[in-house]
Design an enzyme around this catalytic site. Sequence first.
Site, short mmCIF file in Angstrom:
data_model
loop_
_atom_site.label_atom_id
_atom_site.label_comp_id
_atom_site.label_asym_id
_atom_site.label_seq_id
_atom_site.Cartn_x
_atom_site.Cartn_y
_atom_site.Cartn_z
N HIS A 130 0.82 -1.22 0.00
CA HIS A 130 0.00 0.00 0.00
C HIS A 130 0.85 1.27 0.00
CE1 HIS A 130 0.43 -0.20 4.50
NE2 HIS A 130 0.40 1.11 4.37
N ASP A 143 0.02 -7.49 1.40
CA ASP A 143 0.55 -6.14 1.59
C ASP A 143 2.07 -6.12 1.62
OD1 ASP A 143 0.25 -3.40 1.82
OD2 ASP A 143 0.24 -3.42 4.00
N SER A 200 4.71 2.56 7.78
CA SER A 200 4.40 1.38 6.98
C SER A 200 5.63 0.91 6.22
CB SER A 200 3.29 1.69 5.99
OG SER A 200 2.05 1.78 6.63
#
Length: 415
Positions: free
Chosen positions: A146, A176, A257
């Site tokens: 993402h 992911d 992230s």
Amino acid sequence: MMGYYDETEITREKSKPRRSFKPILSSLVSGVVGGALVLGVTTFLEQGSQTENKALVETSTQNEAKETASTVSTKELSADSNSIADIVEQLSPAIVGITNMQSQNSGDMFRNFSENSESESVESGTGSGVIFKKAGDAGYVITNNHVIEGAESIEVTLFNGEKVPAELVGTDALTDIAVLKIAAEHVTVVAEMGDSASLRTGENVIAIGNPLGEEFSRTVTQGIVSGVDRTIDVTTSEGNWALNVIQTDAAINPGNSGGPLINMSGEVIGINSLKISQNGVEGLGFAIPSNELMPIVEDLMKNGKVQRPFIGVGLIEMSQVPEYYLQENMKLPEDVKEGVIVGNVSEGSPAAVAGLQQQDVIVSMNGTATTSASELRKILYTETEIGEEVDITLYRSGKKMNVQIKLTNRDATNA
């Protein structure tokens, strides 16, 4: 609210209230099937319509060379501040910033756009990553899908602040995970991956990343493993998925992230990916375990994508269809409360070959109940293999029947 660390939303799957539908097939097909997901590597869209996440990069000449890797030497350390400082000092050169660059048309001073407007590459999002391998003239970086999804080019910010172009090696939306490649000359330290299966609740861990972007690059936070073997239901561009994660209370914020979760031996035991963000909730962060992500990483480096068993059906949750429609129009027995409805069958797919039809209600696969699309996908992807024949139990116009489907990968069909 559940969200990625860069605040991209994900949602928990919940049973939705049954809404009122007109009892005609066209309403079911047009109103619900549009959101159906094809079980395979891609969603209920033609593969060609998927966004091509190939980054525009500068690459050096590829020379044949023996694989080399300068990994961080690891040893068991206590959890005191000096030990954490040692780990951070050793690993920091392997932690990078990731910038997702996308094109934007530039208009005049009043933001008026025309066909002659020039396109410029602008920052669309940022995240973190960790260099995990050096081989030949390339270094390899793990980050989250993402973080780089939709990027037209990708930029990596090194430990010394230098920005270098990166190439997208491969990506997997369901888990992911993404792998990037940079020139080996920029790699001085390679992080060592640890064994996430050996983690125990209560162990000390640290997180390193770029919360809120480069202004706070390589921020270090400390916490513990709050839980292992957690499962979080997420919604991705490839459909719903039950993601296995490590829970931690190490403070992590948007921009983290793709950054590493590190044990007290200085090993990467997870990649930070998710958090719960809502009033009254603190310290609920989640990382993808190293043992879960490395097989995916290997597939991405080999094939650029993950090859998974493919059926070729669009699915509708039973909770999206009113009960009276299920019983009166689809003749589903009243005692059948769980299953997934076939909303579409892709032409030429294994499902089509096996004779699956629209409005079939799948209740189990190989004897395991399929209570939702996510559950069916989990069974398909983790308990079966390409080339295997699976047994599907379904209801069609009120009649219970078994169907055998021989699984393929999507590339092997025209579906």
